[in-house]
Write a protein that holds these residues in place. Structure first.
Motif, PDB file in Angstrom:
ATOM      1  N   THR A  18       5.456   3.569  -0.284  1.00 15.51           N
ATOM      2  CA  THR A  18       5.940   2.088  -0.075  1.00 15.51           C
ATOM      3  C   THR A  18       4.601   1.307   0.590  1.00 15.51           C
ATOM      4  O   THR A  18       3.544   1.588   1.716  1.00 15.51           O
ATOM      5  CB  THR A  18       6.648   1.853   0.559  1.00 15.51           C
ATOM      6  OG1 THR A  18       7.729   2.192   1.177  1.00 15.51           O
ATOM      7  CG2 THR A  18       6.543  -0.083   1.537  1.00 15.51           C
ATOM      8  N   ILE A  19       3.710  -0.104  -0.239  1.00 16.77           N
ATOM      9  CA  ILE A  19       2.573  -1.094   0.333  1.00 16.77           C
ATOM     10  C   ILE A  19       3.212  -1.979   1.666  1.00 16.77           C
ATOM     11  O   ILE A  19       3.578  -2.997   0.139  1.00 16.77           O
ATOM     12  CB  ILE A  19       1.658  -1.027  -0.744  1.00 16.77           C
ATOM     13  CG1 ILE A  19       1.145   0.239  -1.498  1.00 16.77           C
ATOM     14  CG2 ILE A  19       0.627  -2.297  -0.052  1.00 16.77           C
ATOM     15  CD1 ILE A  19       0.489   0.011  -1.840  1.00 16.77           C
ATOM     16  N   GLN A  20       2.757  -2.170   3.013  1.00 18.96           N
ATOM     17  CA  GLN A  20       3.109  -3.631   3.257  1.00 18.96           C
ATOM     18  C   GLN A  20       1.949  -4.636   2.966  1.00 18.96           C
ATOM     19  O   GLN A  20       0.981  -3.842   3.154  1.00 18.96           O
ATOM     20  CB  GLN A  20       2.891  -3.539   4.808  1.00 18.96           C
ATOM     21  CG  GLN A  20       4.753  -1.779   4.982  1.00 18.96           C
ATOM     22  CD  GLN A  20       5.809  -2.505   5.054  1.00 18.96           C
ATOM     23  OE1 GLN A  20       6.528  -3.879   4.918  1.00 18.96           O
ATOM     24  NE2 GLN A  20       6.392  -2.090   4.250  1.00 18.96           N
ATOM     25  N   ILE A  21       2.088  -5.890   2.438  1.00 19.22           N
ATOM     26  CA  ILE A  21       0.758  -6.773   2.384  1.00 19.22           C
ATOM     27  C   ILE A  21       1.201  -7.774   2.863  1.00 19.22           C
ATOM     28  O   ILE A  21       2.589  -8.324   3.189  1.00 19.22           O
ATOM     29  CB  ILE A  21       1.298  -7.127   0.619  1.00 19.22           C
ATOM     30  CG1 ILE A  21       1.122  -6.150  -0.680  1.00 19.22           C
ATOM     31  CG2 ILE A  21      -0.412  -7.629  -0.101  1.00 19.22           C
ATOM     32  CD1 ILE A  21       1.616  -6.564  -1.753  1.00 19.22           C
ATOM     33  N   SER A  22       0.063  -8.495   3.550  1.00 13.85           N
ATOM     34  CA  SER A  22       0.416 -10.014   4.660  1.00 13.85           C
ATOM     35  C   SER A  22      -0.465 -10.288   4.266  1.00 13.85           C
ATOM     36  O   SER A  22      -2.390  -9.850   4.596  1.00 13.85           O
ATOM     37  CB  SER A  22       1.085  -9.186   5.847  1.00 13.85           C
ATOM     38  OG  SER A  22       1.339 -10.654   6.846  1.00 13.85           O
ATOM     39  N   GLY A  23      -1.035 -11.783   4.519  1.00 15.30           N
ATOM     40  CA  GLY A  23      -2.111 -12.210   5.044  1.00 15.30           C
ATOM     41  C   GLY A  23      -2.404 -11.688   6.717  1.00 15.30           C
ATOM     42  O   GLY A  23      -3.582 -12.662   6.744  1.00 15.30           O
TER      43      GLY A  23
END
Length: 130
Positions: A18-23
């Protein structure tokens, strides 16, 4: 691909995890980091294949990405310089230079951004056997 909204960004699942993506990099990979990673790893992978087809054995490769962003234009990426450190056997500088040009032409990620991001490359040869 499906991206599911979370409290501090988005999440997507792939075969390898799983990849977590956030600014906010406290909560995941920033989108620009993923873009630069895609370009660097694609270029490195294509370059490796080309060198191996030319009978140059690559035993190690590091790709360093220097990124320039424009804070006045939504912090968009304006330039990426990739510097390869390549170690192996039978590495020939002239052939490496030509292989880098060919690799950029055959890397889908580089070709996707080539008209909007200045993409430059350089290399140095690390430890060489034979």
């Amino acid at each position: 691909m499906i991206f599911k909204m979370k409290e501090n960004g988005f999440e997507t699942k792939f075969e390898y995890g799983t990849i977590q993506i956030s600014g906010n990099e406290q909560y995941g990979f920033r989108p620009y980091q993923l873009m630069v990673s895609s370009i660097a790893v694609c270029g490195g992978g294509v370059l490796r294949k080309i060198l191996e087809k030319q009978r140059m054995k690559v035993t190690d490769m590091t790709v360093e990405a220097d990124v320039t962003r424009d804070p006045e234009a939504a912090n968009k990426i304006t330039k990426i310089h990739l510097h390869y450190t390549i170690s192996g056997e039978g590495l020939i500088e002239d052939k490496l230079e030509k292989a880098m040009v060919l690799a950029q032409k055959n890397c889908p990620m580089a070709q996707t951004v080539i008209d909007s991001i200045e993409l430059t490359e350089s290399f140095k040869i690390g430890y060489v056997k034979g």
